[in-house]
Design a protein around this motif. Structure first.
Motif, PDB file in Angstrom:
ATOM      1  N   TYR B  33       0.794  -1.136   0.161  1.00  0.00           N
ATOM      2  CA  TYR B  33       0.040  -0.096  -0.018  1.00  0.00           C
ATOM      3  C   TYR B  33       0.683   0.956   0.013  1.00  0.00           C
ATOM      4  O   TYR B  33       1.928   1.262   0.731  1.00  0.00           O
ATOM      5  CB  TYR B  33      -0.715   0.113   1.338  1.00  0.00           C
ATOM      6  N   TRP B  34       0.247   2.406  -0.516  1.00  0.00           N
ATOM      7  CA  TRP B  34       0.974   3.693  -0.374  1.00  0.00           C
ATOM      8  C   TRP B  34      -0.139   4.510   0.058  1.00  0.00           C
ATOM      9  O   TRP B  34      -1.188   4.623  -0.420  1.00  0.00           O
ATOM     10  CB  TRP B  34       1.328   4.253  -1.706  1.00  0.00           C
ATOM     11  N   TYR B  35       0.277   5.179   1.365  1.00  0.00           N
ATOM     12  CA  TYR B  35      -0.584   6.297   1.829  1.00  0.00           C
ATOM     13  C   TYR B  35       0.030   7.506   2.105  1.00  0.00           C
ATOM     14  O   TYR B  35       1.259   7.526   2.026  1.00  0.00           O
ATOM     15  CB  TYR B  35      -0.946   5.755   3.413  1.00  0.00           C
ATOM     16  N   ARG B  36      -0.672   8.554   2.061  1.00  0.00           N
ATOM     17  CA  ARG B  36      -0.212   9.723   2.258  1.00  0.00           C
ATOM     18  C   ARG B  36      -0.741  10.331   3.569  1.00  0.00           C
ATOM     19  O   ARG B  36      -2.093  10.165   3.924  1.00  0.00           O
ATOM     20  CB  ARG B  36      -0.317  10.802   1.146  1.00  0.00           C
ATOM     21  N   GLN B  37       0.139  11.125   4.065  1.00  0.00           N
ATOM     22  CA  GLN B  37      -0.495  11.639   5.689  1.00  0.00           C
ATOM     23  C   GLN B  37      -0.326  13.179   5.758  1.00  0.00           C
ATOM     24  O   GLN B  37       0.969  13.844   5.441  1.00  0.00           O
ATOM     25  CB  GLN B  37       0.413  10.974   6.958  1.00  0.00           C
ATOM     26  N   ILE B  54      -0.725  -6.891 -10.148  1.00  0.00           N
ATOM     27  CA  ILE B  54      -2.047  -6.262  -9.843  1.00  0.00           C
ATOM     28  C   ILE B  54      -1.933  -4.876  -9.079  1.00  0.00           C
ATOM     29  O   ILE B  54      -1.417  -5.199  -8.104  1.00  0.00           O
ATOM     30  CB  ILE B  54      -2.897  -7.287  -9.036  1.00  0.00           C
ATOM     31  N   THR B  55      -2.445  -4.017  -9.520  1.00  0.00           N
ATOM     32  CA  THR B  55      -2.568  -2.676  -8.666  1.00  0.00           C
ATOM     33  C   THR B  55      -4.262  -2.049  -8.640  1.00  0.00           C
ATOM     34  O   THR B  55      -4.896  -2.400  -9.686  1.00  0.00           O
ATOM     35  CB  THR B  55      -1.539  -1.681  -8.957  1.00  0.00           C
ATOM     36  N   ASP B  56      -4.162  -1.317  -7.823  1.00  0.00           N
ATOM     37  CA  ASP B  56      -5.834  -0.714  -7.708  1.00  0.00           C
ATOM     38  C   ASP B  56      -5.740   0.656  -7.333  1.00  0.00           C
ATOM     39  O   ASP B  56      -4.780   0.906  -6.269  1.00  0.00           O
ATOM     40  CB  ASP B  56      -6.609  -1.677  -7.085  1.00  0.00           C
ATOM     41  N   LYS B  57      -6.558   1.600  -7.421  1.00  0.00           N
ATOM     42  CA  LYS B  57      -6.596   2.962  -6.826  1.00  0.00           C
ATOM     43  C   LYS B  57      -7.176   2.872  -5.473  1.00  0.00           C
ATOM     44  O   LYS B  57      -8.089   2.130  -5.069  1.00  0.00           O
ATOM     45  CB  LYS B  57      -7.532   3.639  -7.825  1.00  0.00           C
ATOM     46  N   GLY B  58      -6.665   3.791  -4.855  1.00  0.00           N
ATOM     47  CA  GLY B  58      -7.034   4.113  -3.398  1.00  0.00           C
ATOM     48  C   GLY B  58      -8.130   5.371  -3.443  1.00  0.00           C
ATOM     49  O   GLY B  58      -8.700   5.496  -4.464  1.00  0.00           O
ATOM     50  N   GLU B  59      -8.393   6.110  -2.327  1.00  0.00           N
ATOM     51  CA  GLU B  59      -8.849   7.135  -2.220  1.00  0.00           C
ATOM     52  C   GLU B  59      -8.452   8.332  -2.829  1.00  0.00           C
ATOM     53  O   GLU B  59      -9.192   9.275  -3.417  1.00  0.00           O
ATOM     54  CB  GLU B  59      -9.093   7.596  -0.879  1.00  0.00           C
ATOM     55  N   VAL B  60      -7.235   8.732  -3.063  1.00  0.00           N
ATOM     56  CA  VAL B  60      -6.854   9.922  -3.523  1.00  0.00           C
ATOM     57  C   VAL B  60      -5.289   9.466  -4.709  1.00  0.00           C
ATOM     58  O   VAL B  60      -4.388   9.623  -4.399  1.00  0.00           O
ATOM     59  CB  VAL B  60      -5.985  10.632  -2.525  1.00  0.00           C
ATOM     60  N   PRO B  61      -5.901   8.953  -5.871  1.00  0.00           N
ATOM     61  CA  PRO B  61      -4.774   8.324  -6.793  1.00  0.00           C
ATOM     62  C   PRO B  61      -4.220   9.380  -7.622  1.00  0.00           C
ATOM     63  O   PRO B  61      -3.298   9.362  -8.430  1.00  0.00           O
ATOM     64  CB  PRO B  61      -5.621   7.268  -7.541  1.00  0.00           C
ATOM     65  N   ASN B  62      -5.118  10.577  -7.962  1.00  0.00           N
ATOM     66  CA  ASN B  62      -4.792  11.463  -8.882  1.00  0.00           C
ATOM     67  C   ASN B  62      -3.380  11.970  -8.854  1.00  0.00           C
ATOM     68  O   ASN B  62      -3.117  12.493  -7.645  1.00  0.00           O
ATOM     69  CB  ASN B  62      -5.836  12.598  -9.003  1.00  0.00           C
ATOM     70  N   GLY B  63      -2.582  12.080  -9.929  1.00  0.00           N
ATOM     71  CA  GLY B  63      -1.071  12.473  -9.749  1.00  0.00           C
ATOM     72  C   GLY B  63      -0.207  11.506  -9.491  1.00  0.00           C
ATOM     73  O   GLY B  63       0.966  11.862  -9.471  1.00  0.00           O
ATOM     74  N   TYR B  64      -0.658  10.237  -9.314  1.00  0.00           N
ATOM     75  CA  TYR B  64       0.334   9.345  -8.985  1.00  0.00           C
ATOM     76  C   TYR B  64       0.167   8.301  -9.867  1.00  0.00           C
ATOM     77  O   TYR B  64      -1.068   7.869 -10.347  1.00  0.00           O
ATOM     78  CB  TYR B  64      -0.046   9.036  -7.588  1.00  0.00           C
TER      79      TYR B  64
END
Lengths: 114, 114
Positions: B33-37, B54-64
Motif C-alpha cells: 500500500y501507499w498512503y499519504r499523511q 495487480i494494482t488498484d486505486k485508493g482514495e486519492v490516486p490522482n497525480g500518482y
C-alpha cells in the motif's frame, strides 16, 4: 461509505495514570477488524492492538486494552500506567475481511506529562 | 530484519518535476500500500496492490502512478509534482494468507513541492 472518527485531536495524561482514547466507526458490514496504531515522533507506525468484530471479548496487550461496543460502533483504547514512551499519535483503523485496505481515523495526539 | 524500506526519507521538488518513491519489503507479503499523511488528516490511501502485476486505486490516486513487477517492490511515481502533493508518504505491506489487516509500515518519506 465506511468512516472512522476520532473526536479527540489531542489528549494528555500524567505519567502512571490511565487514559482512554475514543473511536467510533460507521459500517454496514458484520465481519471486520479494528485496530489501534501508534505513530511515535520517529514516524513509523506500529500496531498496538487488534480486535475481531466477531469476538465479544475485549482485546488486551499488556497495558493496552480496548472497550469494543459493537452495537454502538465504538472502539476505545485504554492505556494503563502511562509511560513517557507512550507519547505519540494514535490512529484507529477499520478493515473488512478480504482484499480491502484499512481505513484510518484522523488520529489523537497523546502527550504524557512527567 | 529490514521489514519495509522506503527511500528517500526526504526530498524537495520543484513544481512540474517528477520523481519515484521506492518501497521494498522482505517479508514476502503479497499486499502492499501507499498512503499519504497530511497534517491533521490521518492517512489516505493512494494505491494498493494485492500481488505482482495487480494494482488498484485508493482514495486519492490522482497525480500518482504505481507498478508492481515483483512481490518485493512497489514504487510510487509522481508526475508533474504540485504543491498539493507536499506530504509524508508511507508504504506498507501485509500478509496475504492471514488477511486480518495488520500492516507493517516503512519509516515514511517527507516530500516538499515548492
Amino acid at each position: 461509505a465506511q468512516t472512522v472518527t476520532q473526536s479527540q485531536p489531542e489528549m494528555s495524561v500524567q505519567e502512571a495514570e490511565t487514559v482512554t482514547l475514543s473511536c467510533t466507526y460507521d459500517t454496514s458490514e458484520s465481519d471486520y477488524y479494528l485496530f489501534w496504531y501508534k505513530q511515535p515522533p520517529s514516524r513509523q507506525m506500529i500496531l498496538v492492538i487488534r480486535q475481531e468484530a466477531y469476538k465479544q471479548q475485549n482485546a488486551t496487550e499488556n497495558r493496552f486494552s480496548v472497550n469494543f461496543q459493537k452495537a454502538a460502533k465504538s472502539f476505545s483504547l485504554k492505556i494503563s500506567d502511562s509511560q513517557l514512551g507512550d507519547a505519540a499519535m494514535y490512529f484507529c483503523a477499520l478493515k473488512f475481511s478480504g482484499n480491502t485496505p484499512l481505513v484510518f481515523g484522523k488520529g489523537t495526539r497523546l502527550s504524557v506529562i512527567a | 530484519n529490514a521489514g519495509v524500506t522506503q527511500t528517500p526519507k526526504f526530498r524537495i521538488l520543484k513544481i512540474g518535476q517528477s520523481m519515484t518513491l521506492q518501497c521494498a519489503q522482505d517479508m514476502n507479503h503479497n499486499y502492499m500500500y501507499w498512503y499519504r499523511q497530511d497534517p491533521g488528516m490521518g492517512l489516505k490511501l493512494i494505491y494498493y496492490s494485492v500481488g505482482a502485476g495487480i494494482t488498484d486505486k485508493g482514495e486519492v490516486p490522482n497525480g500518482y502512478n504505481v507498478s508492481r513487477s515483483t512481490t518485493e517492490d512497489f514504487p510510487l511515481r509522481l508526475e508533474l509534482a504540485a504543491p498539493s502533493q507536499t506530504s509524508v508518504y508511507f508504504c506498507a505491506s501485509s500478509y496475504s494468507r492471514k488477511n486480518t489487516g495488520e500492516l507493517f509500515f516503512g519509516e515514511g518519506s517527507r516530500l516538499t513541492v515548492l
